[in-house]
Design an enzyme around this catalytic site. Structure first.
Site, PDB file in Angstrom:
ATOM      1  N   SER A 110       0.799  -1.220   0.000  1.00  0.00           N
ATOM      2  CA  SER A 110       0.000   0.000   0.000  1.00  0.00           C
ATOM      3  C   SER A 110       0.833   1.271   0.000  1.00  0.00           C
ATOM      4  O   SER A 110       0.421   2.299  -0.518  1.00  0.00           O
ATOM      5  CB  SER A 110      -0.934   0.008   1.225  1.00  0.00           C
ATOM      6  OG  SER A 110      -1.811  -1.092   1.166  1.00  0.00           O
ATOM      7  N   THR A 111       2.015   1.254   0.602  1.00  0.00           N
ATOM      8  CA  THR A 111       2.849   2.451   0.687  1.00  0.00           C
ATOM      9  C   THR A 111       4.272   2.125   0.272  1.00  0.00           C
ATOM     10  O   THR A 111       4.697   0.964   0.269  1.00  0.00           O
ATOM     11  CB  THR A 111       2.865   3.013   2.125  1.00  0.00           C
ATOM     12  OG1 THR A 111       3.484   2.048   2.993  1.00  0.00           O
ATOM     13  CG2 THR A 111       1.449   3.283   2.612  1.00  0.00           C
TER      14      THR A 111
END
Length: 228
Positions: free
Chosen positions: A30-31
């Site tokens: 996600s990041t």
């Protein structure tokens, strides 16, 4: 005439019917701070020849590497992901992707859930997911419609609120009776567009004179009642 593929006539038919294509992996974090290493190792251990990876939230529609992976896949290939949540933004999104793969004769495997659409059990589980998602969608639609019906029965106003309140409309009419006030300046003052002024003060289309006459007539006192 060529016969239709098994997966077009039988929802539980093996896809691909002859799994002789490539194993293609897809991973996602996600990041940027998260690491892809563990996912990639799992995909390599599963035999993936090529691995695509995104570093974006699942809610982000623009997942370039997923698009590249889907474009690269050919009939007979199998897409492998570490887990279901790495592929879809929601169960509906997941089902749409896997259904699209199936129509193309491409298999799908999720390692964590041991879901494999190239096996009868995996295909059955996937169709249970699809049926559950459709059931939930119908419940949401039914609940929404019942809520709207209840609101209408209570006399609630549905839809977007009006662009102008009754007070603003009256204020616009008062200002429009003064020749120096332009429609554009009144619109800016009230925080609306010129078209909105014309919509909510329809008599303005007859001209400023007509508007003034109507406003004055409305303001005149009624006939004095006769003395008894």
């Amino acid at each position: 005439m060529p016969q239709p593929l098994d997966h077009e006539t039988d929802r539980l038919a093996p896809v691909p019917s002859i799994p002789n294509g490539k194993l293609i992996g897809y991973a996602r974090v996600s990041t940027k701070g998260q690491l892809l290493g563990r996912q990639i190792l799992a995909l390599e251990a599963a035999g993936c020849e090529r691995i695509y990876a995104d570093k974006k939230s699942g809610k982000n529609a623009e997942r370039e590497e997923l698009s590249n992976a889907l474009d690269y896949l050919r009939e007979g290939d199998t897409l492998i992901v570490p887990s279901l949540d790495r592929l879809g933004r929601s169960i509906q999104d997941l089902i749409a992707i896997v259904t699209g793969l199936r129509k193309r004769g491409i298999g799908f495997t999720s390692l964590h859930e041991a879901l494999d659409t190239t096996t009868p059990g995996g295909r059955l589980v996937f169709h249970v997911f699809a049926a559950l998602a459709e059931f939930i969608r119908e419940l949401i639609v039914q609940g929404t419609n019942e809520g709207l019906d209840a609101a209408r029965a209570r006399g609630a106003r549905l839809g977007r609120p009006p662009a102008m309140t009754d007070e603003q409309i009256q204020h616009a009419r008062d200002l429009l009776t003064r020749p120096k006030n332009t429609v554009a300046s009144i619109a800016r003052l009230l925080g609306v567009s010129r078209n909105t002024i014309y919509k909510y003060v329809p008599e303005l289309k007859g001209g400023r004179v007509a508007l003034t006459e109507e406003t004055v007539t409305a303001a005149l006192p009624g006939p004095t009642p006769a003395a008894e």
